[in-house]
Design an enzyme around this catalytic site. Structure first.
Site, PDB file in Angstrom:
ATOM      1  CB  SER A 188      65.517  19.181  55.772  1.00 22.79           C
ATOM      2  OG  SER A 188      65.168  17.812  55.722  1.00 22.79           O
TER       3      SER A 188
ATOM      4  CB  SER B  74      27.439  36.857  57.617  1.00 22.89           C
ATOM      5  OG  SER B  74      26.583  37.865  58.122  1.00 22.89           O
TER       6      SER B  74
ATOM      7  CE  LYS C 243      67.499  20.819  50.928  1.00 19.71           C
ATOM      8  NZ  LYS C 243      66.328  19.991  50.661  1.00 19.71           N
TER       9      LYS C 243
ATOM     10  CD  GLU D  26      60.497  26.100  49.122  1.00 19.02           C
ATOM     11  OE1 GLU D  26      59.989  25.053  48.717  1.00 19.02           O
ATOM     12  OE2 GLU D  26      61.295  26.131  50.085  1.00 19.02           O
TER      13      GLU D  26
ATOM     14  CE  LYS E 225      29.869  41.515  53.995  1.00 18.28           C
ATOM     15  NZ  LYS E 225      29.196  40.901  52.836  1.00 18.28           N
TER      16      LYS E 225
ATOM     17  CB  THR F  73      66.000  37.045  27.821  1.00 17.19           C
ATOM     18  OG1 THR F  73      67.033  36.531  26.980  1.00 17.19           O
ATOM     19  CG2 THR F  73      66.182  38.550  28.005  1.00 17.19           C
ATOM     20  CG  HIS F  74      64.430  33.216  26.269  1.00 18.45           C
ATOM     21  ND1 HIS F  74      63.151  33.081  25.760  1.00 18.45           N
ATOM     22  CD2 HIS F  74      64.976  34.280  25.623  1.00 18.45           C
ATOM     23  CE1 HIS F  74      62.947  34.005  24.831  1.00 18.45           C
ATOM     24  NE2 HIS F  74      64.027  34.759  24.734  1.00 18.45           N
TER      25      HIS F  74
ATOM     26  CG  ASN G  88      20.035  45.100  51.050  1.00 14.56           C
ATOM     27  OD1 ASN G  88      20.368  44.219  51.834  1.00 14.56           O
ATOM     28  ND2 ASN G  88      18.969  45.006  50.264  1.00 14.56           N
TER      29      ASN G  88
ATOM     30  CG  ASN H 235      64.787  23.226  52.622  1.00 16.74           C
ATOM     31  OD1 ASN H 235      65.632  22.973  51.758  1.00 16.74           O
ATOM     32  ND2 ASN H 235      64.225  22.290  53.366  1.00 16.74           N
TER      33      ASN H 235
ATOM     34  CE1 TYR I  45      23.734  42.095  50.069  1.00 18.79           C
ATOM     35  CE2 TYR I  45      21.723  40.840  50.380  1.00 18.79           C
ATOM     36  CZ  TYR I  45      23.054  41.056  50.669  1.00 18.79           C
ATOM     37  OH  TYR I  45      23.706  40.228  51.536  1.00 18.79           O
TER      38      TYR I  45
ATOM     39  CD  GLN J 284      25.743  36.307  54.712  1.00 21.06           C
ATOM     40  OE1 GLN J 284      24.812  37.055  54.970  1.00 21.06           O
ATOM     41  NE2 GLN J 284      25.785  35.057  55.162  1.00 21.06           N
TER      42      GLN J 284
HETATM   43  N1  ARG Z   1      25.150  39.697  55.925  1.00 23.26           N
HETATM   44  C1  ARG Z   1      24.763  40.419  54.758  1.00 23.26           C
HETATM   45  C2  ARG Z   1      25.936  40.582  53.821  1.00 23.26           C
HETATM   46  O1  ARG Z   1      27.003  40.307  54.239  1.00 23.26           O
HETATM   47  C3  ARG Z   1      24.286  41.764  55.155  1.00 23.26           C
HETATM   48  C4  ARG Z   1      23.192  42.348  54.323  1.00 23.26           C
HETATM   49  C5  ARG Z   1      22.046  41.483  54.332  1.00 23.26           C
HETATM   50  N2  ARG Z   1      20.897  41.984  53.723  1.00 23.26           N
HETATM   51  C6  ARG Z   1      19.812  41.257  53.659  1.00 23.26           C
HETATM   52  N3  ARG Z   1      18.788  41.739  53.119  1.00 23.26           N
HETATM   53  N4  ARG Z   1      19.833  40.045  54.123  1.00 23.26           N
HETATM   54  O2  ARG Z   1      25.825  40.964  52.685  1.00 23.26           O
END
Ligand code: ARG
Length: 490
Positions: free
Chosen positions: A281, A27, A287, A294, A329, A159-160, A114, A289, A321, A326
């Site tokens: 464009s 990660s 144009k 958008e 994130k 409205t609408h 954790n 735009n 956990y 993971q």
């Molecule tokens: N990289 C893990 C996460 O983002 C961190 C915690 C990991 N804990 C474990 N027991 N592997 O959640």
């Protein structure tokens, strides 16, 4: 390929992890964004351990100074958060070891990744909320500024997507303001939701060490401490709440964006795009735009995807956990980044729009936007609303036949449909007069909109005051004030 010895957990392993598995589970490429939050969480943990004597004086000093040095160097950019580490937690321990040697091995006492990752993510979420709030306030101010210029600019309210009744541009812009103001208040609740400290929950079952989780909570500036170590490491509801708030904000901004796309079309013509907010464009030279609008409209879909990702990750997940978490994130980073960029873009769009009051006024013609006022005029004279509606409908039909506006219908023609009509009825038929007559609370009459603006400014001031109240985690201030090592047991 790294060997088991490089890991935080190498002891019971002798073979190497397959490189594909290594890449797939790593990660660090994304969670390094949590570096400062995780360092601050670690600093609070170390300070608590030192205060409790769980870390001895020499080790405590070394760890605290080492972590503080890492914070300074990461902040200044002198130290890059880089390497082949498995995650940000491994990077911190390795970097600390490189600086202070053996004492670094004691930092993870009474802590698991954790509770560590939950702590860092909550600190991150809280910081993001503050940043989002500041952007939101900036957008709100521009909307209020633009609204205050247009209390008397009349256009049809829809409205609408059919012309309905006259409103002012100020009233219309303020409708968007109130949507985001509610988002601002939801952001404060997200900050609150992220304010439970999980630090001290360990892997899932606490620890036999005499830790003081309340002290960690205090050092981090959280509002309360976890009540259940299992829930503490399994809980990601604050992630869902922040993602929801960002997504709803993006949905609101998409409605603002859609308005810009519609209003700047030749069909509406209510506004023009200044050069700062238009794109051309590659093939059609004429144009202009509304591409930024958008793209802004499209961002809502992306945010909603992030929200759904979080909910699906949590659904049916066994306690406590699990590594599925993971995955939270990147989706969280994405939704807050998207919301931040979209707020800033919305602000620039709000400043860059060139409104065309004449085109807005023109749209009041040919669509009988004061028909309801005629019906209300009859109600005031004792006619039941249903009958008034019927008579007014006939008057509209008549005006259509004569290709006339309601307010231009000759009295005799009007009386054929509306027997009670007299000269005074023309007082309510002109759009500006209708606008002024709609004086009920929260309505579009300029005096009501002036009050509304006042109230909106008050709300914005409250959000601004909230932003100003936000401070760094106390443990960081201890470090900045040179007091990190004060009052520790000798
Ligand atoms: N990289 C893990 C996460 O983002 C961190 C915690 C990991 N804990 C474990 N027991 N592997 O959640």
């Amino acid at each position: 390929m790294s060997s088991p010895g490089d890991k935080l957990w190498g002891g019971r392993f002798s073979g190497r992890v397959d490189p594909q598995i290594e890449r797939f589970t790593c990660s660090f490429p994304f969670d390094r964004r949590l570096a400062l939050d995780d360092l601050v969480g670690s600093l609070a943990h170390a300070r608590m351990l030192a205060e409790r004597g769980i870390l001895g004086p020499a080790d405590g000093r070394a760890v605290l100074e080492g972590l503080a040095g890492l914070i300074d160097d990461v902040e200044s950019g002198e130290l890059e958060v880089d390497g082949v580490d498995e995650d940000i937690h491994s990077w911190i321990e390795r970097s600390l070891s490189e600086r202070i040697g053996d004492p670094a091995k004691r930092l993870h006492t009474a802590r698991s990744r954790n509770d560590q990752v939950g702590t860092a993510l909550r600190l991150f979420a809280r910081r993001q909320v503050s940043g989002l709030q500041a952007e939101l306030v900036a957008l709100g101010s521009v909307l209020l500024e633009r609204a205050s210029e247009h209390l008397d600019t009349v256009l049809p309210g829809y409205t609408h997507l059919q012309r309905g009744q006259p409103v002012s541009l100020a009233h219309h812009l303020l409708a968007h303001f109130w949507a985001i103001e509610a988002d601002g208040r939801r952001l404060i609740r997200c900050h609150e939701a992220a304010g439970t400290s999980p630090l001290g929950a360990g892997a899932l079952a606490g620890t036999p060490h005499p830790i003081d989780p309340e002290r960690s909570t205090e050092l981090l500036g959280f509002s309360r401490t976890f009540a259940n170590s299992m829930f503490a490491v399994a809980d990601r509801d604050y992630v869902v709440e922040l993602s929801f708030t960002c997504s709803l904000l993006l949905v609101h901004l998409s409605r603002w964006a859609e308005e810009i796309v519609l209003w700047t079309s030749s069909e509406f013509g209510f506004a023009k795009l200044s050069d700062a907010i238009a794109k051309g464009s590659s093939i059609m030279p004429q144009k202009r735009n509304p591409e930024p609008a958008e793209i802004l409209r499209g961002k809502a879909g992306r945010g909603l995807g992030d929200l759904v990702a979080h909910l699906v990750q949590l659904k049916g997940l066994p306690l406590t956990y699990n590594s599925d978490l993971q995955e939270d994130k990147e989706a969280l980073f994405d939704v807050v980044d998207t919301a931040n960029g979209s707020l800033a873009t919305s602000r620039v769009l709000a400043s860059g729009l060139l409104f065309d009051p004449d085109a807005m006024r023109q749209a009041l013609y040919g669509s009988f936007v004061t028909a309801t006022d005629l019906a209300d005029w009859l109600v005031v004279r004792g006619v039941p609303f249903r009958s008034a509606h019927e008579q007014t409908g006939l008057a509209v039909k008549k005006a259509e036949e004569l290709e006339s506006e309601l307010w231009e219908l000759p009295l005799e023609a009007l009386q054929e449909c509306v027997p009670l009509a007299d000269e005074s009825v023309y007082e309510v038929l002109a759009p500006e007069k209708s606008l002024r007559a709609h004086r009920s609370a929260g309505g579009p009459a300029p005096e009501r909109v002036r009050e509304q603006l006042e109230r909106a400014r008050g709300q914005l001031d409250e959000l601004t005051a909230w932003c100003e109240l936000q401070t760094e985690p106390p443990v960081l201030s201890l470090h900045r004030d040179g007091k990190l090592l004060e009052d520790l047991p000798a």
